[in-house]
Design a protein around this motif. Structure first.
Motif, PDB file in Angstrom:
ATOM      1  N   GLY A 272     102.148 103.162 -24.085  1.00  0.00           N
ATOM      2  CA  GLY A 272     102.132 101.891 -24.802  1.00  0.00           C
ATOM      3  C   GLY A 272     101.378 101.980 -26.111  1.00  0.00           C
ATOM      4  N   GLU A 273     100.263 102.685 -26.085  1.00  0.00           N
ATOM      5  CA  GLU A 273      99.468 102.835 -27.309  1.00  0.00           C
ATOM      6  C   GLU A 273     100.239 103.623 -28.356  1.00  0.00           C
ATOM      7  OE1 GLU A 273      95.060 104.453 -28.714  1.00  0.00           O
ATOM      8  OE2 GLU A 273      95.593 104.372 -26.586  1.00  0.00           O
ATOM      9  N   TYR A 275     103.463 103.862 -28.533  1.00  0.00           N
ATOM     10  CA  TYR A 275     104.598 103.052 -28.958  1.00  0.00           C
ATOM     11  C   TYR A 275     104.161 102.042 -30.016  1.00  0.00           C
ATOM     12  CZ  TYR A 275     108.137  99.381 -28.728  1.00  0.00           C
ATOM     13  OH  TYR A 275     109.074  98.436 -29.045  1.00  0.00           O
ATOM     14  N   ARG A 276     103.032 101.351 -29.769  1.00  0.00           N
ATOM     15  CA  ARG A 276     102.583 100.327 -30.703  1.00  0.00           C
ATOM     16  C   ARG A 276     102.137 100.920 -32.034  1.00  0.00           C
ATOM     17  NH1 ARG A 276     100.779  98.419 -25.777  1.00  0.00           N
ATOM     18  NH2 ARG A 276      98.755  99.457 -26.000  1.00  0.00           N
ATOM     19  N   LYS A 277     101.535 102.105 -31.975  1.00  0.00           N
ATOM     20  CA  LYS A 277     101.067 102.757 -33.204  1.00  0.00           C
ATOM     21  C   LYS A 277     102.147 103.616 -33.839  1.00  0.00           C
ATOM     22  CE  LYS A 277      96.174 102.947 -31.908  1.00  0.00           C
ATOM     23  NZ  LYS A 277      95.009 103.853 -31.657  1.00  0.00           N
ATOM     24  N   LYS A 278     103.302 103.647 -33.153  1.00  0.00           N
ATOM     25  CA  LYS A 278     104.436 104.456 -33.618  1.00  0.00           C
ATOM     26  C   LYS A 278     104.027 105.926 -33.804  1.00  0.00           C
ATOM     27  CE  LYS A 278     106.702 100.536 -35.850  1.00  0.00           C
ATOM     28  NZ  LYS A 278     107.519 100.290 -34.650  1.00  0.00           N
ATOM     29  N   GLU A 300     106.074  95.748 -25.475  1.00  0.00           N
ATOM     30  CA  GLU A 300     105.515  94.745 -26.383  1.00  0.00           C
ATOM     31  C   GLU A 300     104.715  93.705 -25.614  1.00  0.00           C
ATOM     32  OE1 GLU A 300     105.491  94.676 -29.511  1.00  0.00           O
ATOM     33  OE2 GLU A 300     107.165  95.881 -30.276  1.00  0.00           O
TER      34      GLU A 300
END
Length: 348
Positions: A272-273, A275-278, A300
């Motif tokens: 998740g981290e 994904y959010r930070k790409k 998300e």
């Protein structure tokens, strides 16, 4: 006896089930074999990755026993037709049949005499669901939002990759995906020191472990097998030795399953981290991320705190739900809950 549309033999009603099948709704064998017996229901021979046995209870009533490797089932989940040969497929196929039979209404009337109206199902399974079955079970839950489902798992399914293969990584994520979709999941504790002999459930139905735990009719065996001391004077016979070996293995499996669930939570945090930070993911991470997305996991809006609470809390699924009380056994008024999750599980 009545055949469902997929030819599963069901009892005509609760009276027929009680009279001819030990109270079990699906006619046929329901009991796990003793450790010392041969055959596919011997827990010692359930150790291969492809041997899966699933015991299902509906509102505390024994529903049936399912195994993988049976004839392929074709059934519907909602409007979608699915196929499969796994134990979970056999259960969901039988559940589809069950909806059209008189015994469903009969068992529902019995349950209505208890508390509330919530419908719950318990699946006790010796391996956690594989990738394909996880996806089907999540669809099954979405198609049956009125149903509360608890999974009691004996050990993690690793897949063909073995304990060090990618299967352990993906399948431990499956457990968290199921939990995030509303499933209640805990370890299936077979051997309980306080009550090792399982003759009946708390509601008086036959217990699926009755044959397997018959050795504990002799209290001496129980004392020797559950002894925490390495006493050289304790001499185990061949049967007791097999049980002790099996109990120790299950204790290790339970620890492993618990550890894998926590590791899965950390996997999801990490994915998740990134994904959010790409951030760039490895190929293996991309596969695990996509697998969770395909199951409907929303990175998300994933509620990690909820998953964390579910991992550290012993869930009491039955504390405020309907209790199916068989006639002539106990009444709902006689039933009292305890804070001990195992002690209040009406299907144990």
């Amino acid at each position: 006896m009545k055949l469902g549309k997929h030819l599963t033999p069901f009892a005509d009603d609760m009276v027929d089930a009680a009279k001819n099948n030990n109270g079990v709704l699906i006619m046929g064998n329901y009991l796990l074999s003793s450790v010392t017996d041969g055959g596919t229901l011997n827990p010692l021979t359930m150790d291969t990755e492809n041997s899966v046995v699933c015991v299902v209870k509906y509102r505390g009533i024994p529903f049936g026993l399912f195994q993988n490797g049976q004839l392929e089932k074709s059934y519907k989940i909602g409007d979608e037709t699915v196929t499969g040969t796994h134990a979970e497929d056999c259960f969901m196929s039988a559940w589809e049949e069950f909806q059209e039979l008189t015994v469903l209404r009969d068992s529902a009337d019995l349950a209505a005499a208890g508390r509330g109206q919530q419908l719950f199902i318990t699946l006790k399974i010796n391996k956690s669901p594989c990738i394909e079955c996880t996806a089907k079970l999540i669809k099954f839950k979405k198609a049956n939002p009125h149903v509360s489902i608890r999974l009691k798992i004996l050990q993690l399914y690793y897949g063909s990759g073995g304990t060090k293969g990618v299967g352990s990584l993906t399948n431990r994520l499956s457990i968290l995906a199921l939990m995030s979709s509303g499933f209640y999941i805990k370890e299936w504790v077979i051997f309980k020191k306080a009550n090792p002999r399982r003759e009946q459930t708390k509601l008086g139905y036959i217990h699926e472990l009755r044959n397997m735990t018959a050795i504990f009719l002799d209290n001496t065996a129980s004392k020797k097998i559950f002894s925490d001391e390495d006493d050289q004077e304790i001499v185990l016979n061949e049967t007791e030795l097999k049980y002790l070996t099996f109990r120790r293995k299950l204790a290790g499996d339970t620890i492993t399953l618990s550890e894998q669930k926590w590791q899965a939570l950390e996997d999801i945090r990490s994915l998740g981290e990134k994904y959010r930070k790409k951030s760039e993911m490895t190929e293996a991470e991309q596969k695990r991320h996509q697998y969770l997305v395909d199951l409907g996991f929303d990175f998300e809006d994933v509620n990690l705190e909820m998953l964390h609470r579910r991992l550290i809390t012993s869930f009491n699924l039955y504390k405020h739900v309907n209790i199916a009380v068989p006639t002539g056994l106990i009444s709902a008024d006689d039933y009292s809950s305890s804070e001990d999750d195992d002690s209040i599980s009406v299907d144990d």
